[in-house]
Write an enzyme that holds these catalytic residues in place. Sequence first.
Site, PDB file in Angstrom:
ATOM      1  N   LYS A  89       0.803  -1.227   0.000  1.00 12.54           N
ATOM      2  CA  LYS A  89       0.000   0.000   0.000  1.00 12.54           C
ATOM      3  C   LYS A  89       0.838   1.281   0.000  1.00 12.54           C
ATOM      4  O   LYS A  89       0.448   2.289  -0.586  1.00 12.54           O
ATOM      5  CB  LYS A  89      -0.940   0.016   1.214  1.00 12.54           C
ATOM      6  CG  LYS A  89      -1.944  -1.131   1.271  1.00 12.54           C
ATOM      7  CD  LYS A  89      -3.121  -0.830   0.399  1.00 12.54           C
ATOM      8  CE  LYS A  89      -4.326  -1.751   0.538  1.00 12.54           C
ATOM      9  NZ  LYS A  89      -4.207  -3.057   1.120  1.00 12.54           N
ATOM     10  N   GLU A 111     -10.093   5.875   2.922  1.00 16.86           N
ATOM     11  CA  GLU A 111     -10.886   4.774   3.465  1.00 16.86           C
ATOM     12  C   GLU A 111      -9.925   3.646   3.822  1.00 16.86           C
ATOM     13  O   GLU A 111      -8.824   3.584   3.288  1.00 16.86           O
ATOM     14  CB  GLU A 111     -11.879   4.285   2.402  1.00 16.86           C
ATOM     15  CG  GLU A 111     -11.327   3.271   1.379  1.00 16.86           C
ATOM     16  CD  GLU A 111     -10.234   3.803   0.446  1.00 16.86           C
ATOM     17  OE1 GLU A 111     -10.147   5.032   0.269  1.00 16.86           O
ATOM     18  OE2 GLU A 111      -9.467   2.978  -0.101  1.00 16.86           O
ATOM     19  N   SER A 377       1.777  -9.843  -0.941  1.00 22.17           N
ATOM     20  CA  SER A 377       1.394  -8.431  -0.868  1.00 22.17           C
ATOM     21  C   SER A 377       1.639  -7.809   0.494  1.00 22.17           C
ATOM     22  O   SER A 377       1.827  -6.600   0.612  1.00 22.17           O
ATOM     23  CB  SER A 377      -0.077  -8.268  -1.255  1.00 22.17           C
ATOM     24  OG  SER A 377      -0.887  -9.138  -0.489  1.00 22.17           O
TER      25      SER A 377
HETATM   26  C1  LIG Z   1      -5.157  -4.119   0.951  1.00 25.93           C
HETATM   27  C2  LIG Z   1      -4.449  -5.392   0.767  1.00 25.93           C
HETATM   28  C3  LIG Z   1      -4.761  -6.258  -0.294  1.00 25.93           C
HETATM   29  C4  LIG Z   1      -5.896  -6.025  -1.252  1.00 25.93           C
HETATM   30  O1  LIG Z   1      -5.822  -4.853  -1.979  1.00 25.93           O
HETATM   31  P1  LIG Z   1      -5.446  -4.798  -3.515  1.00 25.93           P
HETATM   32  O2  LIG Z   1      -5.734  -3.407  -3.882  1.00 25.93           O
HETATM   33  O3  LIG Z   1      -6.303  -5.788  -4.237  1.00 25.93           O
HETATM   34  O4  LIG Z   1      -4.011  -5.144  -3.625  1.00 25.93           O
HETATM   35  C5  LIG Z   1      -3.993  -7.403  -0.461  1.00 25.93           C
HETATM   36  N1  LIG Z   1      -2.989  -7.697   0.390  1.00 25.93           N
HETATM   37  C6  LIG Z   1      -2.670  -6.904   1.439  1.00 25.93           C
HETATM   38  C7  LIG Z   1      -1.552  -7.297   2.321  1.00 25.93           C
HETATM   39  C8  LIG Z   1      -3.394  -5.727   1.654  1.00 25.93           C
HETATM   40  O5  LIG Z   1      -3.065  -4.954   2.690  1.00 25.93           O
END
Ligand SMILES: *Cc1c(COP(=O)(O)O)cnc(C)c1O
Length: 400
Positions: A89, A111, A377
């Site tokens: 993020k 948000e 992610s």
């Molecule tokens: C917010 C988040 C997601 C999902 O958001 P995307 O916009 O689809 O990437 C996925 N993994 C983590 C660790 C997140 O914090």
Amino acid sequence: MGNQPDENGFYGSFGGAYVPEILYKCVTDLQQAYLPIIESESFKKEYHQLLKDYVGRPSPLYHARRMSEKYGCRLYLKREDLNHTGAHKINNTIGQILMARQMGKTRVIAETGAGQHGVATATVCALMGMQCEIFMGATDVERQHVNVERMRMLGATVHPVTTGNMTLSDACSQAIRDWCSHPQDTFYIVGSTMGPHPYPDIVARMQSVISEEIKWQLQEQVGRDYPDYLVACVGGGSNAAGTIYHYIEDERVGIYLAEAGGHGIDTDYTAATMHCGTEGIIHGSRTLVMQTDDGQIKEAFTISAGLDYPGIGPMHAQLARSGRTNILAINDDEAIYAGYELTRMEGIIPAIESAHAVAALAKMKFEPDDVVVLTVSGRGDKDVETFLKNKALAGEYGEF
Ligand SMILES: *Cc1c(COP(=O)(O)O)cnc(C)c1O
């Protein structure tokens, strides 16, 4: 179709900017300003400097040997979990805060669902000395308490949202309402590839650093700059968009994206928008939405607060429709199992969102030489309780 929307922000028939009259000027100002800012030398310089020295980029591309052996391929993990604040993020919030400052805005709103985007936004606001207000569903405020405390410590005001189901979708609606009452001084930092044009494009560009790095890291480690497969999870679609951005036109690369199946796509407890959604408008964008026959938005259900969204970014809706991406629905139990598996085999506790991507491996077929890049992610610190509490769910797949 590639990774770019047309001049009105459409990816095929998805996208656009469906906003109330009062936001029209804000949104068109941003549409006109964003590309010149992103392409300016001063922006690029500061953005990349911060990604390097503050976020800790490039994030490693790690050859996961034990998991490779298990799945019969050459598996590489793109370690977004190692970024400052624990997820991808921050790549996006760094870019948007620079944009906000350039446009003379003094107040930032955002948000958040799991709280990861809220933390990443509060972090860059502290960094730039900007006022920060975060909208978060009251349900999420309770289940993601530690992230709420982090945001408060960083100086943000967290507004619990008590409308609707009190989760991410309601937080988005509330943020848009706030934006309507402060259009002049406020910059809305959107957290995923969603919302009215130009947000999906802004966020995809900010996250595209992920595939930019994958290219040279693969060249160094395997001697070619493309993988056979890319794998990522999708909530709104930002880490997935970043992972595939520079490979969308490259037909040699297969793309598998994991959305949250919840209890299963044939139940009412799911967040698998691309399997279960139909065309509609949500938060300023025409896209796939989980809705009733008369257009009421349905609540999304998944064990993962970060994937708990009844819409999907318009770029992903179009890529899935065109057949460029393969969308897998991963259920809660499969994600829990995969989270334990990565933890015990590689010593990496993934975010429960990222565990959905890991679970996709079991549904794919590989040749031994296939190079697979999977984006982790985020890190799982925030989800340890969820994993421990739901460990029994993983039981049917094996023992830990
Ligand atoms: C917010 C988040 C997601 C999902 O958001 P995307 O916009 O689809 O990437 C996925 N993994 C983590 C660790 C997140 O914090």
